[in-house]
Design an enzyme around this catalytic site. Structure first.
Site, short mmCIF file in Angstrom:
data_model
loop_
_atom_site.label_atom_id
_atom_site.label_comp_id
_atom_site.label_asym_id
_atom_site.label_seq_id
_atom_site.Cartn_x
_atom_site.Cartn_y
_atom_site.Cartn_z
N HIS A 169 0.85 -1.19 0.00
CA HIS A 169 0.00 0.00 0.00
C HIS A 169 0.88 1.24 0.00
CE1 HIS A 169 -3.74 -2.14 0.80
NE2 HIS A 169 -3.01 -2.94 1.54
N ALA A 170 0.28 2.37 -0.25
CA ALA A 170 0.95 3.67 -0.17
C ALA A 170 2.27 3.68 -0.94
CB ALA A 170 1.13 4.08 1.28
#
Length: 86
Positions: free
Chosen positions: A15-16
């Protein structure tokens, strides 16, 4: 078709920032890149940040990265390294 398995090592999973780094590298590849959970499920487009984040891969989970074509082995190695970097 080439493939690599990688265990996601980042605390936030794929993620991110890890997802963005993964997608940026995948976008450099002239071929299609897919990602799937090794436990099953349909492969998704490895060049789509939205699809990568929607896959919701957590730390410690294994993914399968696939690509086919000239240069695929190198890109697969790089993507596996990104996924397995804490």
């Amino acid at each position: 078709m080439g493939e690599r398995k990688a265990t996601v090592a980042a605390e936030v999973g794929l993620h991110a920032r890890p997802a963005a780094t993964f997608v940026q590298m995948a976008m450099k590849a002239p071929m299609d890149v897919t990602v799937a959970r090794s436990s099953g499920g349909d492969p998704i487009n490895g060049k789509s940040i939205l699809q990568i984040m929607a896959l919701d891969v957590r730390k410690g989970e294994e993914i399968v990265i696939r690509a086919e074509g000239d240069g695929s082995e190198e890109i697969l190695d790089r993507l596996a390294d990104i996924a397995s970097t804490p």
